[in-house]
Scaffold this active site. Structure first.
Site, PDB file in Angstrom:
ATOM      1  CG  ASP A 123      -1.949   1.085   1.169  1.00  0.00           C
ATOM      2  OD1 ASP A 123      -2.945   0.892   0.443  1.00  0.00           O
ATOM      3  OD2 ASP A 123      -1.771   2.121   1.829  1.00  0.00           O
ATOM      4  CG  ASP A 140      -3.695   8.734 -12.290  1.00  0.00           C
ATOM      5  OD1 ASP A 140      -4.070   8.245 -11.204  1.00  0.00           O
ATOM      6  OD2 ASP A 140      -4.488   9.146 -13.163  1.00  0.00           O
ATOM      7  CD  GLU A 166      -4.702   4.669  -2.042  1.00  0.00           C
ATOM      8  OE1 GLU A 166      -5.115   4.951  -0.904  1.00  0.00           O
ATOM      9  OE2 GLU A 166      -5.331   4.952  -3.080  1.00  0.00           O
TER      10      GLU A 166
END
Length: 252
Positions: A123, A140, A166
């Site tokens: 993560d 992004d 994410e």
């Protein structure tokens, strides 16, 4: 077309020769003689029948062969298009990794083939702050850099997927506990060393990783629960950490 004419001509010539041979063999045997009319019939009749019939047959045969080739070509193109669509449907558009559903399906198939392996949940740390400060397009870009670092950190044959906004998953096929720790640490280090400069300012990228090594009887959902717990520990341990542990069978 020229090929058809030539082939039909050869067939007609062969028919003429066969007709003449039959005439000079059978007619005398029956007590007759082959005169001028007979010779004419032996030549003209095969030419009038064999040539057009064989030309039409060759033309139809060539058409069928061409249609078969076109059908084979179309079938190959459709099969290739189907493979591309299936691959596209199974992957995350941005990172090219497997999407969540396909990742867990691949993980389940791998678990059925082998008991060994490890699951890592990766993560991105403080990712919301990047989106809030620089916008989602820049976010992004950060995700793409993190995805590239993850790809660099795993081994050939490992299964990668984007399982959340994410959040990424990596199944390390056949990995032992120590191998899983080594890969997790390598991924963490690769991300930490990634240079990210939105608007000319260096912004650190880090990830927290929770992982578990498969117990023989553990299901995919149980492995996920254990890996999530280790991820929670990594987040609350200061982030930019990788924690990998054995999967407790039938985790509560």
């Amino acid at each position: 077309m020229n090929s058809i004419v030539v082939r039909a001509g050869l067939v007609a010539l062969a028919a003429v020769v066969a007709s003449i041979l039959l005439a000079v063999t059978i007619v005398p045997a029956l007590g007759g003689s082959v005169d001028g009319n007979a010779w004419m019939m032996c030549i003209v009749c095969p030419l009038l029948t064999a040539w057009p019939a064989s030309a039409y047959t060759f033309w139809q045969s060539d058409r069928l062969k061409a249609a078969h080739r076109e059908l084979s070509r179309t079938h190959a193109q459709l099969a290739a298009a189907h493979r591309r669509l299936a691959d596209k449907a199974s992957r995350d558009d941005m990172t090219g990794m497997l999407n969540r559903e396909t990742f867990f399906a691949a993980l389940d198939r791998s678990r059925r083939r082998s008991d060994r392996g490890a699951l890592l949940i990766i993560d991105a740390d403080h990712f919301k702050a990047i989106n809030d400060s620089y916008g989602h397009l820049t976010g992004d870009e950060a995700l793409l850099l993190i995805a590239a670092a993850i790809k660099d950190g795993v081994r050939a044959g490992d299964i990668l997927g984007r399982i959340g906004g994410e959040e990424f998953g990596a199944f390390l096929v056949g990995a032992s506990e120590q191998e899983a720790r080594n890969v997790a640490e390598r991924i963490r280090g690769e991300v930490e060393r990634t240079v990210f400069r939105p608007e000319g300012k260096v912004v650190p990228l880090t990830v927290s990783i929770g992982g578990t090594v498969c117990a023989t009887e553990a299901t995919v959902s149980e492995m996920m629960r254990v890996a999530d717990r280790r991820l929670y520990e990594a987040k609350h341990g200061g982030r930019n950490l990788a924690i990998v542990d054995q999967c407790v069978a039938r985790a509560a």
